[in-house]
Scaffold this active site. Structure first.
Site, PDB file in Angstrom:
ATOM      1  N   ALA A 176       0.820  -1.222   0.000  1.00  0.00           N
ATOM      2  CA  ALA A 176       0.000   0.000   0.000  1.00  0.00           C
ATOM      3  C   ALA A 176       0.845   1.260   0.000  1.00  0.00           C
ATOM      4  CB  ALA A 176      -0.929  -0.002   1.218  1.00  0.00           C
ATOM      5  N   GLY A 197       5.182   3.055   0.692  1.00  0.00           N
ATOM      6  CA  GLY A 197       6.625   2.859   0.779  1.00  0.00           C
ATOM      7  C   GLY A 197       7.203   2.025  -0.354  1.00  0.00           C
ATOM      8  N   TYR A 250      15.076  -5.687  15.328  1.00  0.00           N
ATOM      9  CA  TYR A 250      14.768  -5.555  13.899  1.00  0.00           C
ATOM     10  C   TYR A 250      15.848  -6.260  13.058  1.00  0.00           C
ATOM     11  CZ  TYR A 250      14.170  -3.082   9.406  1.00  0.00           C
ATOM     12  OH  TYR A 250      14.004  -2.769   8.077  1.00  0.00           O
TER      13      TYR A 250
HETATM   14  N1  LIG Z   1      12.816   2.145   4.629  1.00  0.00           N
HETATM   15  C1  LIG Z   1      14.002   1.622   4.864  1.00  0.00           C
HETATM   16  O1  LIG Z   1      14.985   2.338   5.095  1.00  0.00           O
HETATM   17  C2  LIG Z   1      14.194   0.154   4.788  1.00  0.00           C
HETATM   18  C3  LIG Z   1      13.139  -0.736   4.863  1.00  0.00           C
HETATM   19  N2  LIG Z   1      13.373  -2.074   4.758  1.00  0.00           N
HETATM   20  C4  LIG Z   1      12.281  -3.044   4.775  1.00  0.00           C
HETATM   21  O2  LIG Z   1      11.486  -2.835   3.623  1.00  0.00           O
HETATM   22  C5  LIG Z   1      10.151  -3.245   3.858  1.00  0.00           C
HETATM   23  C6  LIG Z   1       9.204  -2.109   3.499  1.00  0.00           C
HETATM   24  O3  LIG Z   1       9.500  -1.027   4.352  1.00  0.00           O
HETATM   25  P1  LIG Z   1       9.054   0.472   4.093  1.00  0.00           P
HETATM   26  O4  LIG Z   1       8.431   0.601   2.781  1.00  0.00           O
HETATM   27  O5  LIG Z   1      10.192   1.308   4.475  1.00  0.00           O
HETATM   28  O6  LIG Z   1       7.969   0.591   5.247  1.00  0.00           O
HETATM   29  P2  LIG Z   1       6.567   1.364   5.264  1.00  0.00           P
HETATM   30  O7  LIG Z   1       6.155   1.401   6.701  1.00  0.00           O
HETATM   31  O8  LIG Z   1       6.726   2.625   4.568  1.00  0.00           O
HETATM   32  O9  LIG Z   1       5.630   0.371   4.458  1.00  0.00           O
HETATM   33  C7  LIG Z   1       5.351  -0.909   4.968  1.00  0.00           C
HETATM   34  C8  LIG Z   1       3.973  -1.354   4.525  1.00  0.00           C
HETATM   35  O10 LIG Z   1       3.741  -2.620   5.156  1.00  0.00           O
HETATM   36  C9  LIG Z   1       2.441  -2.608   5.734  1.00  0.00           C
HETATM   37  N3  LIG Z   1       2.393  -3.510   6.877  1.00  0.00           N
HETATM   38  C10 LIG Z   1       2.920  -3.330   8.109  1.00  0.00           C
HETATM   39  N4  LIG Z   1       2.619  -4.361   8.901  1.00  0.00           N
HETATM   40  C11 LIG Z   1       1.885  -5.227   8.152  1.00  0.00           C
HETATM   41  C12 LIG Z   1       1.274  -6.477   8.420  1.00  0.00           C
HETATM   42  N5  LIG Z   1       1.313  -7.028   9.635  1.00  0.00           N
HETATM   43  N6  LIG Z   1       0.618  -7.098   7.422  1.00  0.00           N
HETATM   44  C13 LIG Z   1       0.541  -6.535   6.184  1.00  0.00           C
HETATM   45  N7  LIG Z   1       1.072  -5.345   5.894  1.00  0.00           N
HETATM   46  C14 LIG Z   1       1.754  -4.702   6.862  1.00  0.00           C
HETATM   47  C15 LIG Z   1       2.197  -1.156   6.123  1.00  0.00           C
HETATM   48  O11 LIG Z   1       0.817  -0.867   6.267  1.00  0.00           O
HETATM   49  C16 LIG Z   1       2.866  -0.403   4.983  1.00  0.00           C
HETATM   50  O12 LIG Z   1       1.969  -0.161   3.926  1.00  0.00           O
HETATM   51  C17 LIG Z   1      10.090  -3.637   5.336  1.00  0.00           C
HETATM   52  O13 LIG Z   1      10.211  -5.026   5.452  1.00  0.00           O
HETATM   53  C18 LIG Z   1      11.311  -2.940   5.927  1.00  0.00           C
HETATM   54  O14 LIG Z   1      11.763  -3.591   7.066  1.00  0.00           O
HETATM   55  C19 LIG Z   1      14.631  -2.587   4.558  1.00  0.00           C
HETATM   56  C20 LIG Z   1      15.685  -1.758   4.485  1.00  0.00           C
HETATM   57  C21 LIG Z   1      15.568  -0.337   4.591  1.00  0.00           C
HETATM   58  C1  LIG Z   2      13.330   0.656  12.387  1.00  0.00           C
HETATM   59  C2  LIG Z   2      14.617   0.789  11.762  1.00  0.00           C
HETATM   60  C3  LIG Z   2      14.451   1.029  10.318  1.00  0.00           C
HETATM   61  C4  LIG Z   2      15.706   0.670   9.650  1.00  0.00           C
HETATM   62  C5  LIG Z   2      15.459   0.478   8.206  1.00  0.00           C
HETATM   63  C6  LIG Z   2      16.567  -0.321   7.678  1.00  0.00           C
HETATM   64  O1  LIG Z   2      16.447  -1.507   7.488  1.00  0.00           O
HETATM   65  C7  LIG Z   2      17.791   0.455   7.358  1.00  0.00           C
HETATM   66  C8  LIG Z   2      19.051  -0.327   7.325  1.00  0.00           C
HETATM   67  C9  LIG Z   2      20.117   0.601   6.930  1.00  0.00           C
HETATM   68  C10 LIG Z   2      21.400   0.534   7.081  1.00  0.00           C
HETATM   69  C11 LIG Z   2      22.193  -0.431   7.781  1.00  0.00           C
HETATM   70  C12 LIG Z   2      23.511  -0.294   7.757  1.00  0.00           C
HETATM   71  C13 LIG Z   2      24.473  -1.140   8.424  1.00  0.00           C
HETATM   72  C14 LIG Z   2      25.767  -0.705   8.500  1.00  0.00           C
HETATM   73  C15 LIG Z   2      26.880  -1.535   9.003  1.00  0.00           C
HETATM   74  O2  LIG Z   2      27.609  -1.968   7.884  1.00  0.00           O
HETATM   75  C16 LIG Z   2      27.889  -0.844   9.882  1.00  0.00           C
HETATM   76  O3  LIG Z   2      28.560   0.100   9.091  1.00  0.00           O
HETATM   77  C17 LIG Z   2      27.299  -0.191  11.072  1.00  0.00           C
HETATM   78  C18 LIG Z   2      28.360  -0.006  12.145  1.00  0.00           C
HETATM   79  C19 LIG Z   2      27.887   0.885  13.256  1.00  0.00           C
HETATM   80  C20 LIG Z   2      28.130   2.343  13.038  1.00  0.00           C
HETATM   81  O4  LIG Z   2      29.057   2.719  12.310  1.00  0.00           O
HETATM   82  O5  LIG Z   2      27.430   3.177  13.622  1.00  0.00           O
END
Ligand SMILES: NC(=O)C1=CN([C@@H]2O[C@H](COP(=O)(O)OP(=O)(O)OC[C@H]3O[C@@H](n4cnc5c(N)ncnc54)[C@H](O)[C@@H]3O)[C@@H](O)[C@H]2O)C=CC1
Ligand SMILES: CCCCCC(=O)CC\C=C/C=C/C=C/[C@@H](O)[C@@H](O)CCCC(=O)O
Length: 267
Positions: free
Chosen positions: A18, A20, A157
């Site tokens: 929906a 992101g 997480y």
């Molecule tokens: N935004 C970021 O920096 C990063 C996000 N991710 C991962 O990417 C995926 C998408 O994240 P975003 O788009 O950032 O998040 P978001 O919060 O913007 O979108 C997530 C979507 O999942 C839905 N959702 C949440 N819980 C749910 C459930 N129980 N059942 C069905 N739908 C559900 C929400 O309603 C929303 O539409 C997630 O798995 C997140 O952990 C991974 C790396 C970086």
């Molecule tokens: C709720 C949290 C949302 C997070 C969404 C993500 O999943 C983001 C993940 C993004 C980046 C992760 C980077 C990891 C980096 C490591 O390689 C290392 O550089 C971190 C070492 C610690 C530091 O330098 O502070």
């Protein structure tokens, strides 16, 4: 030999579609002429996204289905509805996920990210497998860079994301995947500009441990932030290149897209 999988007419189910990243994935798939079911817990945003995407890509190519991935009944129903509406399923993107590190919400993070994604993975394996009427296809699980490398701000997480990577690794070598020609890969983005990211950047203290927003801001600045379009390009590459199987795709603003294998050297 041409190893490109044409997405024209392929059927994709995207959880968390929906908003992101999931919404970006749905749009990229529709642009490539696939049919998409967006499954999401948020009905209001899901219906609005469905309406917007239908206007742009055709009513018959998009459907929204309400689904909380922590519910076995709702999740199974979405797979059934998608198959009935579009005639089968070729692609499953297990993308839905949340953050949360407080005493009150950390277990919900495990329930959604770990148990919910495992449920999606099990259902995807079932619906894509030839012995259950499927036609093979591709599963992409969305983990995170944090599932590979430590992120000191969100350990629960990060742990769920490491679990998603390992689950994918196990299914890749399964007989079921080989027999039905099911490809499995895992996408590990660093920060992406989505509602989840914006909550973190704006100081939502429930998403991290420590409560030090200066540390969060410094971490984000060091890593950089991708757009949803950039991550969608990575997804389409995994889907269309049929040689992509058993891989981790790391995506980060500063280092670009880097593939590595899911399996490490055996004993
Ligand atoms: N935004 C970021 O920096 C990063 C996000 N991710 C991962 O990417 C995926 C998408 O994240 P975003 O788009 O950032 O998040 P978001 O919060 O913007 O979108 C997530 C979507 O999942 C839905 N959702 C949440 N819980 C749910 C459930 N129980 N059942 C069905 N739908 C559900 C929400 O309603 C929303 O539409 C997630 O798995 C997140 O952990 C991974 C790396 C970086
Ligand atoms: C709720 C949290 C949302 C997070 C969404 C993500 O999943 C983001 C993940 C993004 C980046 C992760 C980077 C990891 C980096 C490591 O390689 C290392 O550089 C971190 C070492 C610690 C530091 O330098 O502070």
């Amino acid at each position: 030999m041409d190893r490109r999988m044409h997405l024209v007419g392929k059927v994709a189910l995207v959880t968390g579609g929906a908003s992101g990243m999931g919404c970006g994935f749905a749009e990229a798939l529709l642009k490539a002429a696939a049919k998409v079911c967006i499954a999401d817990i948020n009905v209001e945003t899901g219906v609005a996204t469905e309406s917007d995407l239908r206007q742009q890509y055709g009513h018959e190519n998009v459907m929204f289905s309400k689904c909380n991935i922590t519910s076995a009944t709702e999740f199974e129903a979405v797979f059934k509805r998608t198959k009935e509406a579009f005639g089968g399923i070729d692609i499953v993107v297990n993308n839905a996920g949340i953050g949360g590190e407080t005493d009150e919400n950390w277990e919900q993070t495990v329930d959604v990210n770990m148990k919910g994604t495992l449920r999606g993975l099990r259902l995807a394996m079932y619906y894509l497998s030839v012995e259950h009427g499927g036609r093979g296809g591709c599963i992409v699980n969305v983990a995170s860079m944090t599932g590979l490398n430590p992120n000191p701000l969100s350990p629960v997480y990060g742990c769920t994301k490491a679990g998603i990577i390992h689950a994918t690794r196990c299914y890749v070598v399964s007989e079921a995947a080989k027999k039905s020609n099911i490809r499995l890969n895992v996408l590990c983005p660093a920060f992406v500009d989505t509602p989840m990211f914006r909550r973190l950047a704006a100081g939502d203290a429930t998403q991290t441990i420590g409560g030090d927003q200066t540390a969060v801001t410094a971490f984000i600045e060091r890593i950089g932030v991708l757009s949803t379009e950039e991550v969608s390009v990575a997804l389409i590459d995994i889907l269309t290149d049929e040689t992509r199987n058993g891989l981790i795709l790391r995506c980060a603003k500063k280092t670009g897209n880097v593939y590595s294998t899911l399996t490490v050297q055996d004993v």
